[in-house]
Design a protein around this motif. Structure first.
Motif, PDB file in Angstrom:
ATOM      1  N   GLU A  90     -85.339  13.081   6.206  1.00 55.04           N
ATOM      2  CA  GLU A  90     -84.764  14.396   6.478  1.00 55.04           C
ATOM      3  C   GLU A  90     -83.280  14.230   6.755  1.00 55.04           C
ATOM      4  OE1 GLU A  90     -86.826  17.895   8.515  1.00 55.04           O
ATOM      5  OE2 GLU A  90     -85.413  17.188  10.030  1.00 55.04           O
ATOM      6  N   ALA A  91     -82.484  15.043   6.097  1.00 55.44           N
ATOM      7  CA  ALA A  91     -81.043  15.003   6.301  1.00 55.44           C
ATOM      8  C   ALA A  91     -80.604  16.317   6.924  1.00 55.44           C
ATOM      9  CB  ALA A  91     -80.316  14.796   4.974  1.00 55.44           C
ATOM     10  N   LEU A  92     -79.557  16.231   7.741  1.00 58.18           N
ATOM     11  CA  LEU A  92     -78.953  17.421   8.328  1.00 58.18           C
ATOM     12  C   LEU A  92     -77.647  17.670   7.579  1.00 58.18           C
ATOM     13  CD1 LEU A  92     -80.201  19.021  10.568  1.00 58.18           C
ATOM     14  CD2 LEU A  92     -78.688  17.860  12.200  1.00 58.18           C
ATOM     15  N   LEU A  93     -77.539  18.839   6.956  1.00 64.02           N
ATOM     16  CA  LEU A  93     -76.358  19.153   6.170  1.00 64.02           C
ATOM     17  C   LEU A  93     -75.671  20.387   6.745  1.00 64.02           C
ATOM     18  CD1 LEU A  93     -77.856  18.937   2.553  1.00 64.02           C
ATOM     19  CD2 LEU A  93     -76.895  17.076   3.915  1.00 64.02           C
ATOM     20  N   ALA A  94     -74.344  20.446   6.540  1.00 71.18           N
ATOM     21  CA  ALA A  94     -73.606  21.661   6.869  1.00 71.18           C
ATOM     22  C   ALA A  94     -73.130  22.276   5.568  1.00 71.18           C
ATOM     23  CB  ALA A  94     -72.414  21.331   7.762  1.00 71.18           C
ATOM     24  N   VAL A  95     -73.400  23.560   5.356  1.00 70.42           N
ATOM     25  CA  VAL A  95     -72.953  24.221   4.128  1.00 70.42           C
ATOM     26  C   VAL A  95     -72.121  25.450   4.477  1.00 70.42           C
ATOM     27  CG1 VAL A  95     -74.816  23.417   2.655  1.00 70.42           C
ATOM     28  CG2 VAL A  95     -75.152  25.464   4.006  1.00 70.42           C
ATOM     29  N   ARG A  96     -71.137  25.721   3.630  1.00 74.28           N
ATOM     30  CA  ARG A  96     -70.281  26.879   3.862  1.00 74.28           C
ATOM     31  C   ARG A  96     -71.059  28.162   3.595  1.00 74.28           C
ATOM     32  NH1 ARG A  96     -65.239  25.177   4.884  1.00 74.28           N
ATOM     33  NH2 ARG A  96     -64.401  23.399   3.720  1.00 74.28           N
ATOM     34  N   ALA A  97     -70.600  29.242   4.231  1.00 73.33           N
ATOM     35  CA  ALA A  97     -71.232  30.550   4.026  1.00 73.33           C
ATOM     36  C   ALA A  97     -71.264  30.864   2.538  1.00 73.33           C
ATOM     37  CB  ALA A  97     -70.444  31.616   4.785  1.00 73.33           C
ATOM     38  N   GLU A  98     -72.304  31.496   2.072  1.00 70.83           N
ATOM     39  CA  GLU A  98     -72.414  31.897   0.664  1.00 70.83           C
ATOM     40  C   GLU A  98     -72.354  30.703  -0.286  1.00 70.83           C
ATOM     41  OE1 GLU A  98     -72.987  35.071  -0.698  1.00 70.83           O
ATOM     42  OE2 GLU A  98     -73.545  35.305   1.402  1.00 70.83           O
ATOM     43  N   ALA A  99     -72.761  29.524   0.181  1.00 73.12           N
ATOM     44  CA  ALA A  99     -72.761  28.347  -0.708  1.00 73.12           C
ATOM     45  C   ALA A  99     -74.031  27.533  -0.457  1.00 73.12           C
ATOM     46  CB  ALA A  99     -71.532  27.470  -0.450  1.00 73.12           C
ATOM     47  N   GLY A 100     -74.260  26.570  -1.322  1.00 77.10           N
ATOM     48  CA  GLY A 100     -75.414  25.681  -1.148  1.00 77.10           C
ATOM     49  C   GLY A 100     -76.740  26.403  -1.257  1.00 77.10           C
ATOM     50  N   HIS A 101     -76.827  27.363  -2.186  1.00 74.67           N
ATOM     51  CA  HIS A 101     -78.031  28.203  -2.248  1.00 74.67           C
ATOM     52  C   HIS A 101     -79.286  27.406  -2.553  1.00 74.67           C
ATOM     53  CE1 HIS A 101     -75.381  31.566  -1.899  1.00 74.67           C
ATOM     54  NE2 HIS A 101     -74.698  31.158  -2.965  1.00 74.67           N
ATOM     55  N   ALA A 102     -79.158  26.455  -3.467  1.00 73.82           N
ATOM     56  CA  ALA A 102     -80.343  25.685  -3.846  1.00 73.82           C
ATOM     57  C   ALA A 102     -80.821  24.847  -2.657  1.00 73.82           C
ATOM     58  CB  ALA A 102     -80.024  24.783  -5.040  1.00 73.82           C
ATOM     59  N   LEU A 103     -79.879  24.285  -1.898  1.00 75.63           N
ATOM     60  CA  LEU A 103     -80.239  23.511  -0.707  1.00 75.63           C
ATOM     61  C   LEU A 103     -80.861  24.415   0.348  1.00 75.63           C
ATOM     62  CD1 LEU A 103     -77.060  21.241  -0.396  1.00 75.63           C
ATOM     63  CD2 LEU A 103     -79.386  20.459  -0.878  1.00 75.63           C
ATOM     64  N   ARG A 104     -80.269  25.575   0.502  1.00 79.73           N
ATOM     65  CA  ARG A 104     -80.809  26.530   1.490  1.00 79.73           C
ATOM     66  C   ARG A 104     -82.243  26.904   1.151  1.00 79.73           C
ATOM     67  NH1 ARG A 104     -76.662  29.405   4.463  1.00 79.73           N
ATOM     68  NH2 ARG A 104     -74.622  28.812   3.668  1.00 79.73           N
ATOM     69  N   ALA A 105     -82.484  27.103  -0.150  1.00 77.96           N
ATOM     70  CA  ALA A 105     -83.818  27.549  -0.559  1.00 77.96           C
ATOM     71  C   ALA A 105     -84.872  26.491  -0.217  1.00 77.96           C
ATOM     72  CB  ALA A 105     -83.830  27.841  -2.062  1.00 77.96           C
ATOM     73  N   ARG A 106     -84.491  25.212  -0.237  1.00 72.73           N
ATOM     74  CA  ARG A 106     -85.447  24.136   0.057  1.00 72.73           C
ATOM     75  C   ARG A 106     -85.479  23.768   1.528  1.00 72.73           C
ATOM     76  NH1 ARG A 106     -82.704  21.056  -3.696  1.00 72.73           N
ATOM     77  NH2 ARG A 106     -82.506  19.236  -2.365  1.00 72.73           N
ATOM     78  N   GLY A 107     -84.372  24.065   2.232  1.00 69.65           N
ATOM     79  CA  GLY A 107     -84.228  23.553   3.594  1.00 69.65           C
ATOM     80  C   GLY A 107     -84.608  24.576   4.654  1.00 69.65           C
ATOM     81  N   ALA A 108     -84.400  24.175   5.910  1.00 71.03           N
ATOM     82  CA  ALA A 108     -84.697  25.060   7.043  1.00 71.03           C
ATOM     83  C   ALA A 108     -83.422  25.224   7.865  1.00 71.03           C
ATOM     84  CB  ALA A 108     -85.797  24.451   7.906  1.00 71.03           C
ATOM     85  N   ALA A 109     -83.151  26.462   8.287  1.00 63.45           N
ATOM     86  CA  ALA A 109     -81.936  26.741   9.042  1.00 63.45           C
ATOM     87  C   ALA A 109     -81.992  26.043  10.395  1.00 63.45           C
ATOM     88  CB  ALA A 109     -81.770  28.246   9.217  1.00 63.45           C
ATOM     89  N   ARG A 110     -80.864  25.455  10.810  1.00 67.90           N
ATOM     90  CA  ARG A 110     -80.773  24.781  12.119  1.00 67.90           C
ATOM     91  C   ARG A 110     -79.540  25.260  12.873  1.00 67.90           C
ATOM     92  NH1 ARG A 110     -85.211  23.361  11.252  1.00 67.90           N
ATOM     93  NH2 ARG A 110     -86.110  21.262  11.161  1.00 67.90           N
ATOM     94  N   GLY A 111     -79.232  26.550  12.744  1.00 69.92           N
ATOM     95  CA  GLY A 111     -78.119  27.102  13.507  1.00 69.92           C
ATOM     96  C   GLY A 111     -76.786  26.964  12.809  1.00 69.92           C
ATOM     97  N   ARG A 112     -75.703  27.034  13.598  1.00 69.86           N
ATOM     98  CA  ARG A 112     -74.371  27.012  13.009  1.00 69.86           C
ATOM     99  C   ARG A 112     -73.500  25.957  13.668  1.00 69.86           C
ATOM    100  NH1 ARG A 112     -72.817  31.139   9.938  1.00 69.86           N
ATOM    101  NH2 ARG A 112     -70.656  31.019  10.637  1.00 69.86           N
ATOM    102  N   ASP A 113     -72.457  25.557  12.927  1.00 70.82           N
ATOM    103  CA  ASP A 113     -71.471  24.628  13.465  1.00 70.82           C
ATOM    104  C   ASP A 113     -70.116  25.196  13.051  1.00 70.82           C
ATOM    105  OD1 ASP A 113     -69.856  22.576  14.272  1.00 70.82           O
ATOM    106  OD2 ASP A 113     -70.513  21.174  12.717  1.00 70.82           O
ATOM    107  N   GLY A 114     -69.518  26.025  13.916  1.00 73.21           N
ATOM    108  CA  GLY A 114     -68.279  26.687  13.559  1.00 73.21           C
ATOM    109  C   GLY A 114     -68.504  27.610  12.368  1.00 73.21           C
ATOM    110  N   GLU A 115     -67.722  27.373  11.298  1.00 69.27           N
ATOM    111  CA  GLU A 115     -67.804  28.192  10.100  1.00 69.27           C
ATOM    112  C   GLU A 115     -69.011  27.831   9.239  1.00 69.27           C
ATOM    113  OE1 GLU A 115     -65.069  30.563   8.896  1.00 69.27           O
ATOM    114  OE2 GLU A 115     -65.316  30.504  11.067  1.00 69.27           O
ATOM    115  N   TRP A 116     -69.661  26.703   9.550  1.00 66.15           N
ATOM    116  CA  TRP A 116     -70.682  26.158   8.649  1.00 66.15           C
ATOM    117  C   TRP A 116     -72.083  26.535   9.128  1.00 66.15           C
ATOM    118  CZ3 TRP A 116     -69.148  22.476   4.744  1.00 66.15           C
ATOM    119  CH2 TRP A 116     -67.784  22.122   4.796  1.00 66.15           C
ATOM    120  N   ASP A 117     -72.965  26.712   8.168  1.00 71.64           N
ATOM    121  CA  ASP A 117     -74.384  26.845   8.493  1.00 71.64           C
ATOM    122  C   ASP A 117     -75.013  25.465   8.431  1.00 71.64           C
ATOM    123  OD1 ASP A 117     -74.310  29.620   8.682  1.00 71.64           O
ATOM    124  OD2 ASP A 117     -74.489  29.821   6.493  1.00 71.64           O
TER     125      ASP A 117
END
Lengths: 306, 323
Positions: free
Chosen positions: B248-275
């Protein structure tokens, strides 16, 4: 070119085997079943006539009803115990491997999975091939797209492309395809106003519409992007496999490693692929592609180091 | 047609070896099965030797063809004349079992048989399809909205399957990210298909341990070396070959980006501007390449080594293009 003996032998055994179960069949039905011509089937029957047990007594030969033959019907009288034989290891790998690849792409209909199960049972343990992992494509999405293609209705999609652009599209799906184990849908895309080949695992959601398909399927398959220029990339030998997978790549060996040229249709996409072999890259040309690589690499580093 | 003579002779051979119930020696096969040349009376010694050698070659080739067809010849040694080898075919073991495929299944099997763009496996697949057609009552359903292609190095596949079957070692050129280009000698155990890619698993003779090789990284031809029956394939494959537990990897993605990763992953909150999202992965290099392809719209938080790899790849590319 003459047909290979083994291909013909397999069909000869198939004809006898099928007739052992079904008694008789017209030449054209056998031709359709075995993917050949009625004339070829007739030649096959005559060859079978001349084969038999050692000794060569009249009862020792494969035999057909002569009158039926005149009417273009193969009616088996004596098959001399011939029957279709089990799959060889190579046949089993060729067929099971291909079927598994279709299935794993997520593009195949449910019948692929059940056919695979039946064939695996029939093959037994002769096929030294294992299938692991599964497609990332959402089966529900694929089912909707397939239904659209089968019933001739348009599908509304949410799609994320390789550059991570999220779009909503209305497509007229024509056919699902798998290319090297990855599933795609060939379609007319209303948003692009052109034919497109979209990756199934990048479709986030799909909904069937009542709109009827109005565009005929494209007469070509695969990707229709026009190349803009030719790239020349030098890299260490360790990067060979990645460069070989570039569409249209040609590769030669040099003292330092390998030299690859390939057409570039989408510089950003190619740049992304080149980052994946970053540590092995020696040079990238022309400048337009090198700039795209530099820009993206700098963006990655900036993001990574905050 | 060139295939006629060979196809007819092989049919005669199959009938004879299936029918005899007992074994047939080479001599008896040569004397009674139609299609083999016997030595005419009054032949000179030279002619006899030439015909004998021709028969041996032809019979060896036919044995090979029968194996390729899926019929292994059983050798039976006479209990009295121990050195006199006989052959026979076990009819029950050789017969294709009933398949009973539905029209929809036959249609998709037909499409699969067209997958290989390479001649060698293509022929094998079409031969398999002929067998399917002879053991099925149904005909394929007409309309299937599917097609497939593969550019897999099928010549290598055919050679490897053959070597696995005969238990022969193979030698081939191979490029790996870790050790560059080299020649490998391997006892081939099985092929593995994963995510559309083919792999060979076996025992690497020089390294003395089980290894996995990706077929797209082979170069040159695969050659079988050494004797048949040179090794046994282990009944249980080593643990190293098992599908690894996903990481399992923890990734930070910019708003409105990384849609394919988002679709497979689970939200873990925010880090500043990043999800922040958690994504499971089987192959770290695939996830690394995905992050690289997002060109700064995503970064790796954990694991740290994966973040280092992303940096190393971007730096390497940057150095190369700045030359």
């Amino acid at each position: 070119m003459a047909e290979r003996a083994l291909a013909r032998l397999t069909r000869l055994l198939g004809i006898v085997s099928y007739l052992e179960t079904h008694g008789e069949a017209p030449f054209d039905e056998l031709a359709a079943r075995f993917g050949t011509t009625p004339t070829q089937i007739e030649a096959d029957v005559w060859l079978l006539f001349t084969t038999g047990k050692p000794g060569g007594m009249p009862d020792d030969y494969v035999d057909f009803d002569g009158d039926a033959l005149d009417e273009g019907i193969a009616r088996l009288r004596d098959g001399q115990g011939l029957t279709q034989v089990r799959f060889s290891a190579r046949e089993a790998v060729a067929l099971l491997g291909a079927l598994s690849s279709l299935e794993a792409s997520g593009a195949a209909p449910p019948a692929a999975a059940s056919a695979l199960t039946k064939l695996k049972t029939a093959v037994g343990d002769v096929a030294p091939v294992e299938v692991m992992g599964e497609s990332r494509a959402d089966p529900q999405v694929v089912a909707v797209v397939r239904e659209g293609a089968e019933s001739g209705r348009a599908v509304a999609l949410e799609y994320v492309d390789a550059q991570d652009h999220r779009t909503e599209r209305l497509i007229e799906p024509h056919r699902l395809v798998t290319i090297d184990g990855v599933g795609y849908v060939e379609c007319w895309c209303h948003r692009a106003g052109d034919y497109r080949t979209l990756r199934l695992d990048r479709i986030m959601s799909a909904a069937l519409t009542e709109d009827v398909v109005t565009h005929a399927p494209a007469d070509h398959t695969g990707f229709s992007l026009a190349p803009r220029y030719e790239a020349t990339v030098e890299a260490a030998r360790a990067a060979r496999w990645a460069l070989e997978s570039m569409p249209g790549a040609s590769i030669s060996e040099t003292d330092q490693g390998i030299l690859t040229t390939f057409p570039v249709a989408d510089a950003d996409w190619v740049a992304g692929r080149l980052l994946a072999i970053g540590p092995h890259l020696h040079s990238v040309a022309p400048a337009a592609l090198a700039d795209a690589v530099a820009r993206r690499a700098a963006d990655v580093l900036a993001a990574q180091d905050g | 047609m060139a295939g006629t003579e060979a196809a007819g002779r092989l049919l005669n051979l199959i009938i004879a070896l299936t029918d005899s119930g007992a074994r047939m020696t080479r001599e008896r096969i040569r004397a009674t099965v139609e299609g083999y040349d016997t030595v005419p009376a009054g032949a000179s010694e030279d002619e006899r030797r030439r015909l004998d050698a021709a028969f041996e070659r032809k019979f060896e080739r036919d044995k090979d063809d029968l194996r390729r067809l899926g019929i292994p010849l059983r050798t039976v040694v006479d209990p009295i004349h121990g050195d006199d080898i006989g052959y026979r075919i076990d009819a029950a073991a050789a017969a294709l079992p009933p398949l009973d495929l539905s029209p929809a299944e036959l249609a998709v099997v037909g499409i699969a048989a067209d997958l290989w763009s390479d001649a060698t496996l293509g022929e094998d697949a079409r031969q398999a399809l002929t067998k399917v057609a002879s053991a099925s009552d149904e005909r394929p359903s007409e309309r299937v909205v599917l097609s497939g292609t593969s550019s897999a190095v099928a010549d290598a596949v055919a050679a490897l399957v053959e070597a696995i079957e005969l238990r022969r070692e193979v030698r081939f050129g191979y490029t790996s990210a870790a050790s560059g280009s080299s020649t490998r000698t391997v006892r081939p155990w099985r092929l593995v298909l994963r995510g559309g890619a083919l792999y060979l698993q076996g025992h690497d003779v020089d390294r003395g341990e089980p290894r996995t090789f990706r077929l797209s990284r082979f170069h040159g031809t695969v050659r079988a070396v050494g004797d048949e029956g040179a090794f046994e394939i282990p009944a249980a494959m080593p643990a190293a070959f098992e599908e690894q537990e996903p990481g399992e990897a923890l990734l930070a993605v910019r708003a409105e980006a990384g849609h394919a990763l988002r679709a497979r992953g689970a939200a873990r909150g925010r880090d500043g501007e990043w999800d922040v999202i958690a994504v499971r992965y089987h192959h770290a290099d695939q996830l690394r390449d995905e992050v690289l392809a997002l060109a700064g719209a995503a970064r790796v938080i954990e694991p740290l080594w994966l973040a280092d790899e992303v940096r190393a790849h971007a730096r390497g590319a940057l150095e190369a293009v700045r030359g």
